[in-house]
Scaffold this motif. Structure first.
Motif, PDB file in Angstrom:
ATOM      1  N   LEU A 156     -49.459 -30.608  38.932  1.00 21.48           N
ATOM      2  CA  LEU A 156     -48.373 -31.211  39.707  1.00 21.48           C
ATOM      3  C   LEU A 156     -47.905 -30.313  40.848  1.00 21.48           C
ATOM      4  N   GLY A 157     -48.526 -29.149  40.985  1.00 24.06           N
ATOM      5  CA  GLY A 157     -48.170 -28.251  42.079  1.00 24.06           C
ATOM      6  C   GLY A 157     -46.992 -27.350  41.794  1.00 24.06           C
ATOM      7  N   ILE A 158     -46.594 -27.260  40.527  1.00 21.09           N
ATOM      8  CA  ILE A 158     -45.488 -26.375  40.146  1.00 21.09           C
ATOM      9  C   ILE A 158     -46.062 -24.988  39.858  1.00 21.09           C
ATOM     10  N   PRO A 159     -45.592 -23.945  40.512  1.00 20.56           N
ATOM     11  CA  PRO A 159     -46.108 -22.598  40.225  1.00 20.56           C
ATOM     12  C   PRO A 159     -46.015 -22.284  38.732  1.00 20.56           C
ATOM     13  N   THR A 160     -47.121 -21.814  38.187  1.00 21.52           N
ATOM     14  CA  THR A 160     -47.236 -21.631  36.742  1.00 21.52           C
ATOM     15  C   THR A 160     -47.650 -20.201  36.436  1.00 21.52           C
ATOM     16  N   VAL A 161     -46.938 -19.581  35.500  1.00 23.73           N
ATOM     17  CA  VAL A 161     -47.146 -18.173  35.153  1.00 23.73           C
ATOM     18  C   VAL A 161     -47.584 -18.078  33.695  1.00 23.73           C
ATOM     19  N   GLY A 162     -48.574 -17.232  33.425  1.00 25.28           N
ATOM     20  CA  GLY A 162     -49.013 -17.009  32.055  1.00 25.28           C
ATOM     21  C   GLY A 162     -48.863 -15.551  31.662  1.00 25.28           C
ATOM     22  N   PHE A 163     -48.353 -15.307  30.468  1.00 26.89           N
ATOM     23  CA  PHE A 163     -48.246 -13.946  29.937  1.00 26.89           C
ATOM     24  C   PHE A 163     -49.431 -13.699  29.013  1.00 26.89           C
ATOM     25  N   ILE A 164     -50.262 -12.709  29.346  1.00 30.73           N
ATOM     26  CA  ILE A 164     -51.378 -12.344  28.467  1.00 30.73           C
ATOM     27  C   ILE A 164     -50.771 -11.632  27.270  1.00 30.73           C
ATOM     28  N   PHE A 165     -50.813 -12.294  26.124  1.00 24.26           N
ATOM     29  CA  PHE A 165     -49.917 -11.942  25.031  1.00 24.26           C
ATOM     30  C   PHE A 165     -50.159 -10.560  24.447  1.00 24.26           C
ATOM     31  N   SER A 166     -51.419 -10.152  24.301  1.00 25.13           N
ATOM     32  CA  SER A 166     -51.667  -8.872  23.643  1.00 25.13           C
ATOM     33  C   SER A 166     -52.804  -8.125  24.315  1.00 25.13           C
ATOM     34  N   TRP A 167     -52.859  -6.839  24.057  1.00 29.24           N
ATOM     35  CA  TRP A 167     -53.800  -5.943  24.737  1.00 29.24           C
ATOM     36  C   TRP A 167     -55.254  -6.263  24.433  1.00 29.24           C
ATOM     37  N   PHE A 210     -41.756 -33.217  33.702  1.00 27.73           N
ATOM     38  CA  PHE A 210     -41.697 -32.263  34.809  1.00 27.73           C
ATOM     39  C   PHE A 210     -41.171 -32.917  36.089  1.00 27.73           C
ATOM     40  N   GLU A 211     -41.472 -34.189  36.277  1.00 27.49           N
ATOM     41  CA  GLU A 211     -40.928 -34.882  37.453  1.00 27.49           C
ATOM     42  C   GLU A 211     -39.418 -35.029  37.346  1.00 27.49           C
ATOM     43  N   ASP A 212     -38.921 -35.191  36.118  1.00 27.01           N
ATOM     44  CA  ASP A 212     -37.470 -35.283  35.917  1.00 27.01           C
ATOM     45  C   ASP A 212     -36.800 -33.917  36.050  1.00 27.01           C
ATOM     46  N   LEU A 213     -37.429 -32.888  35.478  1.00 26.82           N
ATOM     47  CA  LEU A 213     -36.831 -31.551  35.487  1.00 26.82           C
ATOM     48  C   LEU A 213     -36.888 -30.899  36.867  1.00 26.82           C
ATOM     49  N   LYS A 214     -37.972 -31.172  37.590  1.00 26.02           N
ATOM     50  CA  LYS A 214     -38.188 -30.562  38.913  1.00 26.02           C
ATOM     51  C   LYS A 214     -38.014 -29.037  38.879  1.00 26.02           C
ATOM     52  N   PRO A 215     -38.751 -28.358  38.012  1.00 21.64           N
ATOM     53  CA  PRO A 215     -38.608 -26.898  37.946  1.00 21.64           C
ATOM     54  C   PRO A 215     -39.233 -26.217  39.158  1.00 21.64           C
ATOM     55  N   ASP A 216     -38.731 -25.040  39.470  1.00 22.67           N
ATOM     56  CA  ASP A 216     -39.334 -24.226  40.520  1.00 22.67           C
ATOM     57  C   ASP A 216     -40.474 -23.380  39.977  1.00 22.67           C
ATOM     58  N   LEU A 217     -40.473 -23.165  38.651  1.00 21.38           N
ATOM     59  CA  LEU A 217     -41.475 -22.301  38.034  1.00 21.38           C
ATOM     60  C   LEU A 217     -41.614 -22.680  36.563  1.00 21.38           C
ATOM     61  N   VAL A 218     -42.841 -22.633  36.055  1.00 21.70           N
ATOM     62  CA  VAL A 218     -43.100 -22.836  34.628  1.00 21.70           C
ATOM     63  C   VAL A 218     -43.750 -21.569  34.092  1.00 21.70           C
ATOM     64  N   PHE A 219     -43.212 -21.054  32.990  1.00 26.32           N
ATOM     65  CA  PHE A 219     -43.677 -19.793  32.414  1.00 26.32           C
ATOM     66  C   PHE A 219     -44.146 -20.031  30.986  1.00 26.32           C
ATOM     67  N   ASN A 220     -45.459 -19.888  30.759  1.00 22.96           N
ATOM     68  CA  ASN A 220     -46.000 -19.964  29.400  1.00 22.96           C
ATOM     69  C   ASN A 220     -45.934 -18.569  28.791  1.00 22.96           C
ATOM     70  N   THR A 221     -45.099 -18.410  27.785  1.00 16.05           N
ATOM     71  CA  THR A 221     -44.802 -17.087  27.236  1.00 16.05           C
ATOM     72  C   THR A 221     -45.900 -16.528  26.340  1.00 16.05           C
ATOM     73  N   SER A 222     -46.914 -17.327  26.036  1.00 16.12           N
ATOM     74  CA  SER A 222     -48.054 -16.826  25.266  1.00 16.12           C
ATOM     75  C   SER A 222     -49.282 -17.641  25.625  1.00 16.12           C
ATOM     76  N   HIS A 223     -50.236 -17.012  26.282  1.00 17.81           N
ATOM     77  CA  HIS A 223     -51.403 -17.760  26.751  1.00 17.81           C
ATOM     78  C   HIS A 223     -52.358 -18.086  25.608  1.00 17.81           C
ATOM     79  N   ILE A 224     -52.129 -17.514  24.418  1.00 13.95           N
ATOM     80  CA  ILE A 224     -53.054 -17.682  23.300  1.00 13.95           C
ATOM     81  C   ILE A 224     -52.253 -17.903  22.019  1.00 13.95           C
TER      82      ILE A 224
END
Length: 472
Positions: free
Chosen positions: A182-193, A153-167
């Motif tokens: 590391l302070g990178i904004p992180t997004v999680g998708f709640i995969f199913s209802w 992540f230090e090499d990539l230096k992303p602006d956002l990390v998105f986990n496409t399936s939290h489970i």
């Protein structure tokens, strides 16, 4: 005009399981992100076919492996999971405890199970659960297996990390935790209802959450009140987008040519569940096959059995191999190593639901999809005829699970509480399909609102772009 590469935000998409491919790589999400951002895939899937298909849309595809964790961290998490279920203590949580009890008895670990239950009862309150969640996050960071992900992540230096399936994608949890640390904004998708009530506690401290609909939004905030409601976004789920895009709908004749049924006669779509969750389901299918022969109708309906890609019993497969008249078991076009639906399967599945006269399943997401197409639905609350299942495996439990009980009570589905009720429900669905139409439409509109428009993939992409831009 798309921004120049130097000005584009950099988004890392974590692909921790095969079904994330259907949701976010096949859908419009990746295409839009590719046009407007620099995209890196951190993926458990890294074979040649995957690389060739998606490399044109991204800067890099980096293999993601699941690291072993310290045993004491794993044990603490198991206790916290049990404590979470004990605190929730709905029908799903109760069954979860019963299942764990049954497995412990089978393995001769009743004493160990008793200790875990004692500790879980002590921890089954909100303050303790929140404390244990923070302890898990602390330990996951300080006892991380190595610094590979930190360096990445230090090499990539992303602006956002998105986990496409939290489970169901454990390999995705550690990189999400590390990116957050590391302070990178992180997004999680709640995969199913159902995941908020059936799949235990969320341990990753996401900055933002994406959910299917308002009910999931509200349930997330109810369970995790520390989450800022302004950081929970309703996007819909891209897995339903294909149902609302004309290019994924085959004509009835095209579908029939692939499956083998007579396009001039109605068919019933029976979708099976995972064999371990719905034991002896082959007995129900055999009962249904005989029942359909008895129906006094001008046109005998055909039966199409869509088996569950992630676990079908040998007995069920054997029925399919018998080649019974008017009974069809189409091949499910999934990559069974990675559990990814092949692209062609998107059209086949959408078309199977669209052209069915009615659908039957025990208690499944497929019920929602059938209702979206205004199709009559039969759910099954009885154990398969001739079976002798222990209480912990009885089928009625699925109907009464927290997420499904509102569906069963909506009036939009018909629940068969015993085998003898199936015939009347079949006749009603086949001869008067309009009878529960208003209830189906009301339920679907109330739950999903305006998200069933084929644009959930777009909404996810635009939300990620917005968050990434504002994180720079």
């Amino acid at each position: 005009m798309p921004p120049s590469s130097a000005k584009k935000p950099h988004i890392v998409m974590i692909i921790p399981r095969g079904e994330s491919v259907r949701n976010f790589l096949y859908s419009d999400t990746l295409k839009i992100l590719s046009d407007n951002a620099r995209v890196t895939l951190l993926s458990v899937i890294d074979d040649d076919r995957f690389m060739a298909q998606f490399s044109p849309y991204v800067e890099r595809i980096i293999p993601l492996k699941q690291y072993p964790e310290k045993r004491f961290i794993h044990m603490l998490r198991l206790i916290t999971y049990d404590a979470h279920f004990r605190w929730m203590w709905g029908e799903t949580a109760k069954n979860n405890w019963e299942m764990h009890d049954a497995r412990a008895k089978q393995l001769g670990r009743t004493f160990q199970r008793a200790i875990v239950k004692f500790l879980a009862r002590l921890a089954a309150n909100r303050p303790t659960l929140e404390f244990l969640t923070k302890v898990d996050q602390f330990l996951s960071w300080h006892f991380r297996p190595n610094d590979d992900l930190v360096q990445l992540f230090e090499d990539l230096k992303p602006d956002l990390v998105f986990n496409t399936s939290h489970i169901h994608g454990p390999a995705g949890e550690l990189p999400a935790k590390i990116s957050y640390k590391l302070g990178i904004p992180t997004v999680g998708f709640i995969f199913s209802w159902d995941n908020l009530t059936t799949r235990g506690r969320i341990f990753v401290p996401y900055d933002y959450y994406l959910v299917w609909h308002q009910g999931m939004h509200d349930k997330l905030l109810e369970i995790y009140p520390h989450v800022d409601k302004k950081r929970v976004f309703i996007t819909g789920t891209p897995q339903f987008d294909y149902h609302f895009k004309p290019e994924y709908l085959l004509s009835r004749e095209e579908l029939a040519s692939k499956i083998g049924f007579d396009p001039n006669r109605p068919y019933i779509l029976y979708t099976t569940g995972m064999a371990k969750d719905f034991p002896d389901e082959h007995r129900t299918v055999e009962y249904l096959i005989e029942l359909l022969k008895e129906l006094d109708l001008p046109e005998k309906p055909q039966l199409v059995v869509r088996t569950y890609a992630k676990g079908t019993s040998e007995e069920m497969k054997a029925i399919g191999r018998r080649g019974l008249p008017d009974v069809y078991f189409p091949e499910v076009l999934w990559d069974h190593k990675w559990l990814i639906p092949q692209y062609e399967d998107l059209s086949i599945y959408t078309s199977l639901v669209k052209h069915a006269a009615m659908g039957i399943n025990a208690a499944s997401t497929v019920s929602l999809e059938l209702m979206m197409f205004d199709k009559p639905v039969m759910n099954l609350a009885f154990d398969p005829p001739g079976s002798d299942l222990p209480p912990v495996y009885r089928w009625i439990r699925h109907i009464k699970f927290d997420h499904y009980w509102p569906v069963a009570n909506s009036g939009g589905v018909n629940v068969a509480w015993k085998p003898e009720e199936m015939k009347a429900i079949l006749l009603k669905g086949l001869t008067h399909p309009e009878e529960d139409s208003d209830k189906r439409k009301t339920f679907i509109n109330r739950v999903f609102g305006d998200t069933l428009d084929g644009k959930s993939g777009e909404r996810v992409a635009h939300q990620l772009l917005f968050l990434a831009e504002h994180a720079r």
